[in-house]
Design a protein around this motif. Structure first.
Motif, PDB file in Angstrom:
ATOM      1  N   GLU A 122       0.914  -1.340   0.152  1.00 28.19           N
ATOM      2  CA  GLU A 122      -0.087   0.017   0.119  1.00 28.19           C
ATOM      3  C   GLU A 122       0.737   1.169   0.023  1.00 28.19           C
ATOM      4  O   GLU A 122       0.458   2.379  -0.207  1.00 28.19           O
ATOM      5  N   ASN A 123       2.240   1.245   0.221  1.00 33.13           N
ATOM      6  CA  ASN A 123       3.052   2.121   0.512  1.00 33.13           C
ATOM      7  C   ASN A 123       4.413   2.083  -0.236  1.00 33.13           C
ATOM      8  O   ASN A 123       4.871   0.783  -0.174  1.00 33.13           O
ATOM      9  N   LEU A 124       4.787   3.015  -1.105  1.00 35.28           N
ATOM     10  CA  LEU A 124       5.974   3.025  -1.670  1.00 35.28           C
ATOM     11  C   LEU A 124       6.797   4.124  -1.499  1.00 35.28           C
ATOM     12  O   LEU A 124       6.347   5.051  -1.089  1.00 35.28           O
ATOM     13  N   ARG A 125       8.095   4.008  -1.618  1.00 38.58           N
ATOM     14  CA  ARG A 125       9.054   5.274  -1.200  1.00 38.58           C
ATOM     15  C   ARG A 125      10.295   5.048  -2.319  1.00 38.58           C
ATOM     16  O   ARG A 125      10.663   3.976  -2.656  1.00 38.58           O
ATOM     17  N   TYR A 126      10.590   6.261  -2.585  1.00 39.18           N
ATOM     18  CA  TYR A 126      11.584   6.400  -3.664  1.00 39.18           C
ATOM     19  C   TYR A 126      12.441   7.597  -3.617  1.00 39.18           C
ATOM     20  O   TYR A 126      11.870   8.488  -3.663  1.00 39.18           O
ATOM     21  N   ASP A 127      13.801   7.447  -3.036  1.00 38.06           N
ATOM     22  CA  ASP A 127      14.579   8.779  -3.058  1.00 38.06           C
ATOM     23  C   ASP A 127      15.375   8.790  -4.663  1.00 38.06           C
ATOM     24  O   ASP A 127      15.815   7.786  -5.143  1.00 38.06           O
ATOM     25  N   PHE A 128      15.549  10.032  -4.706  1.00 40.55           N
ATOM     26  CA  PHE A 128      16.226  10.294  -6.395  1.00 40.55           C
ATOM     27  C   PHE A 128      16.651  11.719  -6.269  1.00 40.55           C
ATOM     28  O   PHE A 128      16.480  12.479  -5.323  1.00 40.55           O
ATOM     29  N   MET A 129      17.449  11.947  -7.233  1.00 39.71           N
ATOM     30  CA  MET A 129      18.012  13.472  -7.413  1.00 39.71           C
ATOM     31  C   MET A 129      17.109  14.177  -8.529  1.00 39.71           C
ATOM     32  O   MET A 129      16.849  13.478  -9.507  1.00 39.71           O
ATOM     33  N   VAL A 130      16.898  15.442  -8.536  1.00 43.55           N
ATOM     34  CA  VAL A 130      16.286  16.153  -9.367  1.00 43.55           C
ATOM     35  C   VAL A 130      17.200  17.269  -9.831  1.00 43.55           C
ATOM     36  O   VAL A 130      18.312  17.487  -9.249  1.00 43.55           O
ATOM     37  N   THR A 131      17.079  17.798 -10.989  1.00 43.14           N
ATOM     38  CA  THR A 131      17.889  18.574 -11.824  1.00 43.14           C
ATOM     39  C   THR A 131      17.186  19.310 -12.791  1.00 43.14           C
ATOM     40  O   THR A 131      16.441  18.785 -13.419  1.00 43.14           O
ATOM     41  N   GLU A 132      17.220  20.490 -12.894  1.00 42.41           N
ATOM     42  CA  GLU A 132      16.513  21.366 -13.936  1.00 42.41           C
ATOM     43  C   GLU A 132      17.542  21.894 -15.015  1.00 42.41           C
ATOM     44  O   GLU A 132      17.057  22.008 -16.102  1.00 42.41           O
ATOM     45  N   ASP A 133      18.756  22.000 -14.568  1.00 41.25           N
ATOM     46  CA  ASP A 133      19.918  22.486 -15.692  1.00 41.25           C
ATOM     47  C   ASP A 133      20.841  21.432 -15.641  1.00 41.25           C
ATOM     48  O   ASP A 133      21.795  21.753 -16.547  1.00 41.25           O
ATOM     49  N   GLY A 134      20.772  20.261 -15.139  1.00 43.66           N
ATOM     50  CA  GLY A 134      21.846  19.223 -15.547  1.00 43.66           C
ATOM     51  C   GLY A 134      23.149  19.291 -14.753  1.00 43.66           C
ATOM     52  O   GLY A 134      23.979  18.432 -14.801  1.00 43.66           O
ATOM     53  N   ILE A 135      23.165  20.532 -14.196  1.00 39.94           N
ATOM     54  CA  ILE A 135      24.369  20.651 -13.187  1.00 39.94           C
ATOM     55  C   ILE A 135      24.193  20.634 -11.522  1.00 39.94           C
ATOM     56  O   ILE A 135      24.613  19.941 -10.851  1.00 39.94           O
ATOM     57  N   HIS A 136      23.040  21.383 -11.350  1.00 39.79           N
ATOM     58  CA  HIS A 136      22.709  21.460  -9.990  1.00 39.79           C
ATOM     59  C   HIS A 136      21.581  20.396  -9.435  1.00 39.79           C
ATOM     60  O   HIS A 136      20.670  20.399 -10.339  1.00 39.79           O
ATOM     61  N   CYS A 137      21.689  19.576  -8.379  1.00 40.19           N
ATOM     62  CA  CYS A 137      20.755  18.762  -8.034  1.00 40.19           C
ATOM     63  C   CYS A 137      20.588  18.745  -6.573  1.00 40.19           C
ATOM     64  O   CYS A 137      21.008  19.416  -5.715  1.00 40.19           O
ATOM     65  N   ALA A 138      19.244  18.148  -6.415  1.00 41.15           N
ATOM     66  CA  ALA A 138      18.745  18.180  -4.660  1.00 41.15           C
ATOM     67  C   ALA A 138      18.157  16.763  -4.853  1.00 41.15           C
ATOM     68  O   ALA A 138      17.591  16.310  -5.748  1.00 41.15           O
ATOM     69  N   TRP A 139      18.075  16.452  -3.709  1.00 44.11           N
ATOM     70  CA  TRP A 139      17.455  15.170  -3.162  1.00 44.11           C
ATOM     71  C   TRP A 139      16.148  15.187  -3.004  1.00 44.11           C
ATOM     72  O   TRP A 139      15.659  16.280  -2.227  1.00 44.11           O
ATOM     73  N   LYS A 140      15.273  14.341  -3.533  1.00 43.13           N
ATOM     74  CA  LYS A 140      13.905  14.338  -3.216  1.00 43.13           C
ATOM     75  C   LYS A 140      13.284  12.995  -2.880  1.00 43.13           C
ATOM     76  O   LYS A 140      14.077  12.169  -3.187  1.00 43.13           O
ATOM     77  N   ARG A 141      12.223  13.036  -2.189  1.00 44.34           N
ATOM     78  CA  ARG A 141      11.644  11.531  -1.873  1.00 44.34           C
ATOM     79  C   ARG A 141      10.184  11.461  -2.283  1.00 44.34           C
ATOM     80  O   ARG A 141       9.644  12.631  -1.866  1.00 44.34           O
ATOM     81  N   ILE A 142       9.831  10.736  -2.949  1.00 42.40           N
ATOM     82  CA  ILE A 142       8.530  10.176  -3.291  1.00 42.40           C
ATOM     83  C   ILE A 142       7.989   9.281  -2.501  1.00 42.40           C
ATOM     84  O   ILE A 142       8.564   8.199  -2.107  1.00 42.40           O
ATOM     85  N   ILE A 143       6.713   9.689  -1.539  1.00 43.30           N
ATOM     86  CA  ILE A 143       6.069   8.707  -0.822  1.00 43.30           C
ATOM     87  C   ILE A 143       4.746   8.394  -1.424  1.00 43.30           C
ATOM     88  O   ILE A 143       3.971   9.594  -1.812  1.00 43.30           O
ATOM     89  N   ALA A 144       4.529   7.115  -1.887  1.00 37.64           N
ATOM     90  CA  ALA A 144       3.132   6.937  -2.365  1.00 37.64           C
ATOM     91  C   ALA A 144       2.181   5.989  -1.540  1.00 37.64           C
ATOM     92  O   ALA A 144       2.784   5.099  -1.267  1.00 37.64           O
ATOM     93  N   HIS A 145       1.016   6.507  -1.652  1.00 34.04           N
ATOM     94  CA  HIS A 145       0.090   5.730  -0.980  1.00 34.04           C
ATOM     95  C   HIS A 145      -0.943   5.102  -2.002  1.00 34.04           C
ATOM     96  O   HIS A 145      -1.648   5.983  -2.609  1.00 34.04           O
ATOM     97  N   LEU A 146      -1.111   3.880  -1.936  1.00 33.75           N
ATOM     98  CA  LEU A 146      -2.084   3.345  -2.875  1.00 33.75           C
ATOM     99  C   LEU A 146      -3.402   2.748  -2.052  1.00 33.75           C
ATOM    100  O   LEU A 146      -3.120   2.485  -0.890  1.00 33.75           O
ATOM    101  N   PHE A 147      -4.469   3.107  -2.667  1.00 33.70           N
ATOM    102  CA  PHE A 147      -5.789   2.826  -2.087  1.00 33.70           C
ATOM    103  C   PHE A 147      -6.861   2.392  -3.042  1.00 33.70           C
ATOM    104  O   PHE A 147      -6.644   3.204  -4.303  1.00 33.70           O
ATOM    105  N   PHE A 148      -7.725   1.777  -2.902  1.00 31.94           N
ATOM    106  CA  PHE A 148      -9.044   1.556  -3.733  1.00 31.94           C
ATOM    107  C   PHE A 148     -10.033   2.515  -3.354  1.00 31.94           C
ATOM    108  O   PHE A 148     -10.475   2.812  -2.355  1.00 31.94           O
ATOM    109  N   TRP A 149     -10.510   2.989  -4.615  1.00 31.56           N
ATOM    110  CA  TRP A 149     -11.655   4.055  -4.480  1.00 31.56           C
ATOM    111  C   TRP A 149     -12.771   3.390  -4.997  1.00 31.56           C
ATOM    112  O   TRP A 149     -13.180   3.164  -5.980  1.00 31.56           O
TER     113      TRP A 149
END
Length: 178
Positions: free
Chosen positions: A87-114
């Motif tokens: 029901e829950n996922l997590r993924y850590d990764f780096m984002v970049t907008e210019d290909g040079i400067h990067c920052a760490w982000k984390r996605i936390i995803a919650h799955l549920f039935f609607w």
């Protein structure tokens, strides 16, 4: 009830940079905010989610994290995972907008039935973890060094030597210790 919802929403907005909702079953954004996010990346707001995922990866995710990002959040993986009890996922990764400067982000995803439309949904929370990851990296680097000399300690030196030898198996090396 409305006051409670407002308090919860404000608390969530303070914890996370962005919160999106995806209708996994129907392969689409589930709300207006998510459609606007897709549009901000140059995609049609009604683009199928699996295609938006690739656009997001291409435009925001640092290259070495793209495959993991797509694999983790692909509709097929989400459905398979939910059917297996995840029901829950997590993924850590780096984002970049210019290909040079990067920052760490984390996605936390919650799955549920609607129940309303019998669909699998996903709430996606994106959190900035850059300072936390930089601190962990600093501590890890300090752990590998001798505090007096600043040189690698025995375990770190052995690990480095093993890595070099494994990467370049056909190369002859000499090792000198003073």
């Amino acid at each position: 009830e409305q006051d409670h919802r407002t308090v919860y929403q404000e608390a969530a907005e303070q914890l996370y940079e962005h919160i999106y909702e995806i209708d996994v079953t129907h392969n689409r954004a589930a709300n207006e905010d998510t459609m606007l996010y897709f549009e901000s990346l140059g995609a049609s707001p009604r683009i199928p989610y699996n295609k938006a995922l690739h656009i997001i990866a291409q435009k925001q995710i640092k290259e070495e994290y793209r495959k993991g990002y797509i694999d983790t959040l692909s509709p097929e993986n989400l459905i398979k995972g939910y059917e297996a009890g995840t029901e829950n996922l997590r993924y850590d990764f780096m984002v970049t907008e210019d290909g040079i400067h990067c920052a760490w982000k984390r996605i936390i995803a919650h799955l549920f039935f609607w129940d309303e439309d019998k669909s699998l949904r996903m709430l996606v929370y994106r959190e900035n973890i850059d300072s936390q990851m930089k601190r962990e990296r600093y501590l890890y680097d300090q752990m590998k060094k001798d505090s007096l000399t600043g040189l690698l300690n025995k375990a770190a030196a052995q690990e480095g030597i093993r890595d070099i030898l494994a990467e370049q198996q056909d190369t002859v090396f000499a090792f000198l210790m003073l």
